[in-house]
Design an enzyme around this catalytic site. Sequence first.
Site, PDB file in Angstrom:
ATOM      1  N   ASP A 109       0.846  -1.176   0.000  1.00  0.00           N
ATOM      2  CA  ASP A 109       0.000   0.000   0.000  1.00  0.00           C
ATOM      3  C   ASP A 109       0.893   1.241   0.000  1.00  0.00           C
ATOM      4  O   ASP A 109       1.894   1.292   0.723  1.00  0.00           O
ATOM      5  CB  ASP A 109      -0.896  -0.028   1.251  1.00  0.00           C
ATOM      6  CG  ASP A 109      -1.796   1.181   1.345  1.00  0.00           C
ATOM      7  OD1 ASP A 109      -1.364   2.180   1.941  1.00  0.00           O
ATOM      8  OD2 ASP A 109      -2.930   1.120   0.847  1.00  0.00           O
ATOM      9  N   ASN A 117      -2.468  13.042  -2.909  1.00  0.00           N
ATOM     10  CA  ASN A 117      -3.585  13.601  -3.678  1.00  0.00           C
ATOM     11  C   ASN A 117      -3.918  15.010  -3.217  1.00  0.00           C
ATOM     12  O   ASN A 117      -4.279  15.877  -4.017  1.00  0.00           O
ATOM     13  CB  ASN A 117      -4.823  12.705  -3.530  1.00  0.00           C
ATOM     14  CG  ASN A 117      -4.782  11.509  -4.457  1.00  0.00           C
ATOM     15  OD1 ASN A 117      -4.146  11.536  -5.498  1.00  0.00           O
ATOM     16  ND2 ASN A 117      -5.466  10.433  -4.076  1.00  0.00           N
ATOM     17  N   HIS A 122      -5.517  14.769  -7.826  1.00  0.00           N
ATOM     18  CA  HIS A 122      -5.698  13.388  -8.264  1.00  0.00           C
ATOM     19  C   HIS A 122      -4.863  13.069  -9.505  1.00  0.00           C
ATOM     20  O   HIS A 122      -4.425  11.930  -9.690  1.00  0.00           O
ATOM     21  CB  HIS A 122      -7.175  13.111  -8.544  1.00  0.00           C
ATOM     22  CG  HIS A 122      -7.997  13.042  -7.301  1.00  0.00           C
ATOM     23  ND1 HIS A 122      -7.948  11.981  -6.431  1.00  0.00           N
ATOM     24  CD2 HIS A 122      -8.889  13.924  -6.760  1.00  0.00           C
ATOM     25  CE1 HIS A 122      -8.768  12.181  -5.415  1.00  0.00           C
ATOM     26  NE2 HIS A 122      -9.359  13.352  -5.598  1.00  0.00           N
ATOM     27  N   ASP A 126      -2.384   9.996  -9.844  1.00  0.00           N
ATOM     28  CA  ASP A 126      -2.418   9.036 -10.954  1.00  0.00           C
ATOM     29  C   ASP A 126      -1.026   8.846 -11.554  1.00  0.00           C
ATOM     30  O   ASP A 126      -0.648   7.735 -11.935  1.00  0.00           O
ATOM     31  CB  ASP A 126      -3.386   9.522 -12.041  1.00  0.00           C
ATOM     32  CG  ASP A 126      -4.842   9.409 -11.618  1.00  0.00           C
ATOM     33  OD1 ASP A 126      -5.104   8.760 -10.586  1.00  0.00           O
ATOM     34  OD2 ASP A 126      -5.704   9.967 -12.310  1.00  0.00           O
ATOM     35  N   GLU A 153      -4.842   2.680  -3.957  1.00  0.00           N
ATOM     36  CA  GLU A 153      -3.378   2.720  -3.956  1.00  0.00           C
ATOM     37  C   GLU A 153      -2.768   1.413  -3.469  1.00  0.00           C
ATOM     38  O   GLU A 153      -1.610   1.366  -3.061  1.00  0.00           O
ATOM     39  CB  GLU A 153      -2.879   3.873  -3.072  1.00  0.00           C
ATOM     40  CG  GLU A 153      -3.161   3.736  -1.604  1.00  0.00           C
ATOM     41  CD  GLU A 153      -4.532   4.265  -1.172  1.00  0.00           C
ATOM     42  OE1 GLU A 153      -4.675   4.565   0.021  1.00  0.00           O
ATOM     43  OE2 GLU A 153      -5.433   4.379  -2.025  1.00  0.00           O
TER      44      GLU A 153
END
Length: 244
Positions: A109, A117, A122, A126, A153
Amino acid sequence: MIYAILLSIVIICSTVHLSAYVAAQLDPNDPNTMVYMSVLVSGILAPPASFTLALYSNRLIRVQEQLHELAVADPLTGLYNRRAFEELYARESTRSNRTGQSVSLVLFDVDHFKAVNGKHGHAGGDVALRNIAETIRRTIRYGTDETARWGGEEFVILLGETPHEKAGHAANRLREAIEKMDLTYADQSIHITASFGVTECQPNEKLVDVVARADKCLRYAKKQGRNTVVLHPKLKTVSTVKAA
């Protein structure tokens, strides 16, 4: 495939009818004329018809491959999606039961991803996820290991022919590679670390149980300060490097 068969039928019928028509125009009373015309017309029509059929079949195969890829791939990272990974696990588990080879699972993770973010948006998040996916591809063994985006994630890797100790070292190499990634978005540097849980799959074990055990290790890694690899069953820590 159905359309290819229908096209073949249409071509055959066209050849027969055209042969009959031409033969009737030349000499309707001579049965050999029909035979000659059938050979002649077939020779004329067969090459372009075969080419058209081959071209159509090739395009159909490509479309099917694209549809299959869309069905099994995560659209952002290009890795397998969760459903595809479940099928991969079932196949690898069956093979492992047959051969007796060890199989391990790594669940990891991204640390503080909400903060990433929040700072970079975002779109920046990405970018980080896509680069992690590329780092995974460069790190795992092609044809032996399989990986997927498990959700958000979170990522999962299945290591074939690998006991949990070796899987732990493989996970630690990936942890180091992720930490060293040089990411920039909108002229801002993005620093990423990840926490890992590693466990060895047991014979005939359901994926949900394997993931639950790896998740326990992952949560323990978070408590240890993140940017850490933790192995089951003794929650052995491979790396205790603190997150930056």
